[in-house]
Design an enzyme around this catalytic site. Sequence first.
Site, PDB file in Angstrom:
ATOM      1  N   SER A 138       0.856  -1.190   0.000  1.00 45.81           N
ATOM      2  CA  SER A 138       0.000   0.000   0.000  1.00 45.81           C
ATOM      3  C   SER A 138       0.887   1.234   0.000  1.00 45.81           C
ATOM      4  O   SER A 138       2.011   1.205   0.534  1.00 45.81           O
ATOM      5  CB  SER A 138      -0.879   0.025   1.255  1.00 45.81           C
ATOM      6  OG  SER A 138      -1.533   1.274   1.370  1.00 45.81           O
ATOM      7  N   TYR A 152      -1.844  -0.469  10.286  1.00 42.74           N
ATOM      8  CA  TYR A 152      -1.979  -0.970   8.904  1.00 42.74           C
ATOM      9  C   TYR A 152      -0.757  -0.569   8.070  1.00 42.74           C
ATOM     10  O   TYR A 152      -0.173  -1.396   7.355  1.00 42.74           O
ATOM     11  CB  TYR A 152      -3.260  -0.372   8.317  1.00 42.74           C
ATOM     12  CG  TYR A 152      -3.476  -0.591   6.843  1.00 42.74           C
ATOM     13  CD1 TYR A 152      -3.998  -1.785   6.370  1.00 42.74           C
ATOM     14  CD2 TYR A 152      -3.174   0.419   5.916  1.00 42.74           C
ATOM     15  CE1 TYR A 152      -4.206  -1.978   5.006  1.00 42.74           C
ATOM     16  CE2 TYR A 152      -3.382   0.238   4.564  1.00 42.74           C
ATOM     17  CZ  TYR A 152      -3.902  -0.960   4.108  1.00 42.74           C
ATOM     18  OH  TYR A 152      -4.106  -1.148   2.761  1.00 42.74           O
TER      19      TYR A 152
HETATM   20  P1  NAP Z   1     -11.559  -5.600   0.465  1.00 39.68           P
HETATM   21  O1  NAP Z   1     -12.455  -5.180  -0.636  1.00 39.68           O
HETATM   22  O2  NAP Z   1     -11.905  -5.253   1.867  1.00 39.68           O
HETATM   23  O3  NAP Z   1     -11.333  -7.182   0.348  1.00 39.68           O
HETATM   24  C1  NAP Z   1     -10.534  -7.832   1.271  1.00 39.68           C
HETATM   25  C2  NAP Z   1     -10.404  -9.283   0.884  1.00 39.68           C
HETATM   26  O4  NAP Z   1      -9.509  -9.922   1.816  1.00 39.68           O
HETATM   27  C3  NAP Z   1     -11.705 -10.048   0.943  1.00 39.68           C
HETATM   28  O5  NAP Z   1     -11.723 -10.972  -0.130  1.00 39.68           O
HETATM   29  C4  NAP Z   1     -11.633 -10.792   2.280  1.00 39.68           C
HETATM   30  O6  NAP Z   1     -12.372 -12.006   2.327  1.00 39.68           O
HETATM   31  C5  NAP Z   1     -10.138 -11.095   2.311  1.00 39.68           C
HETATM   32  N1  NAP Z   1      -9.601 -11.394   3.634  1.00 39.68           N
HETATM   33  C6  NAP Z   1      -9.500 -10.585   4.709  1.00 39.68           C
HETATM   34  N2  NAP Z   1      -8.901 -11.226   5.734  1.00 39.68           N
HETATM   35  C7  NAP Z   1      -8.626 -12.478   5.290  1.00 39.68           C
HETATM   36  C8  NAP Z   1      -8.011 -13.613   5.863  1.00 39.68           C
HETATM   37  N3  NAP Z   1      -7.572 -13.595   7.135  1.00 39.68           N
HETATM   38  N4  NAP Z   1      -7.899 -14.745   5.127  1.00 39.68           N
HETATM   39  C9  NAP Z   1      -8.348 -14.781   3.845  1.00 39.68           C
HETATM   40  N5  NAP Z   1      -8.913 -13.727   3.245  1.00 39.68           N
HETATM   41  C10 NAP Z   1      -9.060 -12.592   3.960  1.00 39.68           C
HETATM   42  O7  NAP Z   1     -10.073  -5.032   0.257  1.00 39.68           O
HETATM   43  P2  NAP Z   1      -9.352  -4.329  -0.987  1.00 39.68           P
HETATM   44  O8  NAP Z   1      -9.553  -2.884  -0.854  1.00 39.68           O
HETATM   45  O9  NAP Z   1      -9.672  -5.011  -2.251  1.00 39.68           O
HETATM   46  O10 NAP Z   1      -7.844  -4.605  -0.579  1.00 39.68           O
HETATM   47  C11 NAP Z   1      -7.108  -5.695  -1.071  1.00 39.68           C
HETATM   48  C12 NAP Z   1      -5.656  -5.464  -0.706  1.00 39.68           C
HETATM   49  O11 NAP Z   1      -5.222  -4.217  -1.247  1.00 39.68           O
HETATM   50  C13 NAP Z   1      -5.428  -5.377   0.805  1.00 39.68           C
HETATM   51  O12 NAP Z   1      -4.199  -5.989   1.136  1.00 39.68           O
HETATM   52  C14 NAP Z   1      -5.342  -3.880   1.051  1.00 39.68           C
HETATM   53  O13 NAP Z   1      -4.566  -3.569   2.178  1.00 39.68           O
HETATM   54  C15 NAP Z   1      -4.662  -3.423  -0.232  1.00 39.68           C
HETATM   55  N6  NAP Z   1      -4.867  -2.013  -0.525  1.00 39.68           N
HETATM   56  C16 NAP Z   1      -6.123  -1.520  -0.787  1.00 39.68           C
HETATM   57  C17 NAP Z   1      -6.252  -0.166  -1.058  1.00 39.68           C
HETATM   58  C18 NAP Z   1      -7.580   0.462  -1.365  1.00 39.68           C
HETATM   59  O14 NAP Z   1      -7.664   1.691  -1.448  1.00 39.68           O
HETATM   60  N7  NAP Z   1      -8.643  -0.313  -1.538  1.00 39.68           N
HETATM   61  C19 NAP Z   1      -5.134   0.680  -1.038  1.00 39.68           C
HETATM   62  C20 NAP Z   1      -3.897   0.133  -0.760  1.00 39.68           C
HETATM   63  C21 NAP Z   1      -3.764  -1.216  -0.515  1.00 39.68           C
HETATM   64  P3  NAP Z   1     -13.973 -12.005   2.718  1.00 39.68           P
HETATM   65  O15 NAP Z   1     -14.694 -11.497   1.488  1.00 39.68           O
HETATM   66  O16 NAP Z   1     -14.320 -13.408   3.006  1.00 39.68           O
HETATM   67  O17 NAP Z   1     -14.125 -11.073   3.871  1.00 39.68           O
END
Ligand code: NAP
Length: 243
Positions: A138, A152
Site C-alpha cells: 500500500s 496498517y
Molecule cells: P476488500 O475489498 O476489503 O477485500 C478484502 C479481501 O480480503 C476479501 O476478499 C476478504 O475475504 C479477504 N480477507 C480478509 N482477511 C482475510 C483472511 N484472514 N484470510 C483470507 N482472506 C481474507 O479489500 P481491498 O480494498 O480489495 O484490498 C485488497 C488489498 O489491497 C489489501 O491488502 C489492502 O490492504 C490493499 N490495498 C487496498 C487499497 C484500497 O484503497 N482499496 C489501497 C492500498 C492497498 P472475505 O470477502 O471473506 O471477507
Amino acid sequence: MNKVVIVTGGSRGIGAATSRLLASRGYAVCVNYRSRAQEAAAVVDAIQAQGGRAFAHAGDVSVEADVMRMFDATEQAWGAVTHLVNNAGVLFHQARLADISLERFQTVMTTNLTSCFLCCREAIRRMNNGGGIVNVSSMAARLGSPNEYIDYAASKGAIDTLTTGLALEVAGQGIRVNAVRPGLIHTSIHADGGEPGRIERLAPNIPLQRGGQPEEVASAIAWLLSDEASYITGAFIDVAGGR
Ligand code: NAP
C-alpha cells in the site's frame, strides 16, 4: 506452461478483479476468501461463464494449517502452484496510535503480514520450476497513515521489506517476487475504516484527480506475474495516481 495461481482475498475488491483478469489470461485460479462465500462464488461463476478455470476456497490465510490446506487443495485441483498473489488485508476504524489496542495491532499484523509470510513460505517450498509472486502492499507503507491507521501502514512497510529480501533470496531459483502499492482504490475497505467517502475527500490531492479502480491494480499485478516482466524482481509499482 500450466499457470496456476492462488489469489488470497480473491472474493472482493482488488483480489476479485485480479482473479477475473488472471483467469481471462489462462491461469487456473484459486479464489481464496475468509468468510464471504457468496462473493467468492460470484467471482468463480463469472470466470467460469467466460470459459475460465477457478474454484473458491475458504481459509484464513493468517492460520498456518489453513494455508497448507489451501495449497494442497489448489494442487489437487489444478496441479503445481506457479504463481501467488498475496492480496488479503484488513484495516480497522481510523484512530490515533494512542487509541489503538494491542489486540487490534496484533490482528492487523497477523492478517496482513503473517499471512504474506506463510503464503510466500509455502509457495517457495513448492515452486520447483520457478514462479512468480506479487505482494499487495500500500502507499500507506510510505506515507505512514498518521491519524488513520499506523498499524496498517506498518504491516505494509514490513511487506515491502519482506518483498525485497525474498526477491534476493529466491532469484537464483527463478522465482520473481514483486509488489504493488495501491493508493486510493474504490473498494469497501474504506468503509471498514469508518469513512466510506474517504476517496472523495482526498481525491483533490491526487495528481490524477480521482481514485483508482480495482481493475487498474489488477493490471499491474498481472503484468508483474507475466513473462513480459521476466527481468523484474524485487520491484514495486505504485498504482496511486501519481501520489
Ligand atoms: P476488500 O475489498 O476489503 O477485500 C478484502 C479481501 O480480503 C476479501 O476478499 C476478504 O475475504 C479477504 N480477507 C480478509 N482477511 C482475510 C483472511 N484472514 N484470510 C483470507 N482472506 C481474507 O479489500 P481491498 O480494498 O480489495 O484490498 C485488497 C488489498 O489491497 C489489501 O491488502 C489492502 O490492504 C490493499 N490495498 C487496498 C487499497 C484500497 O484503497 N482499496 C489501497 C492500498 C492497498 P472475505 O470477502 O471473506 O471477507
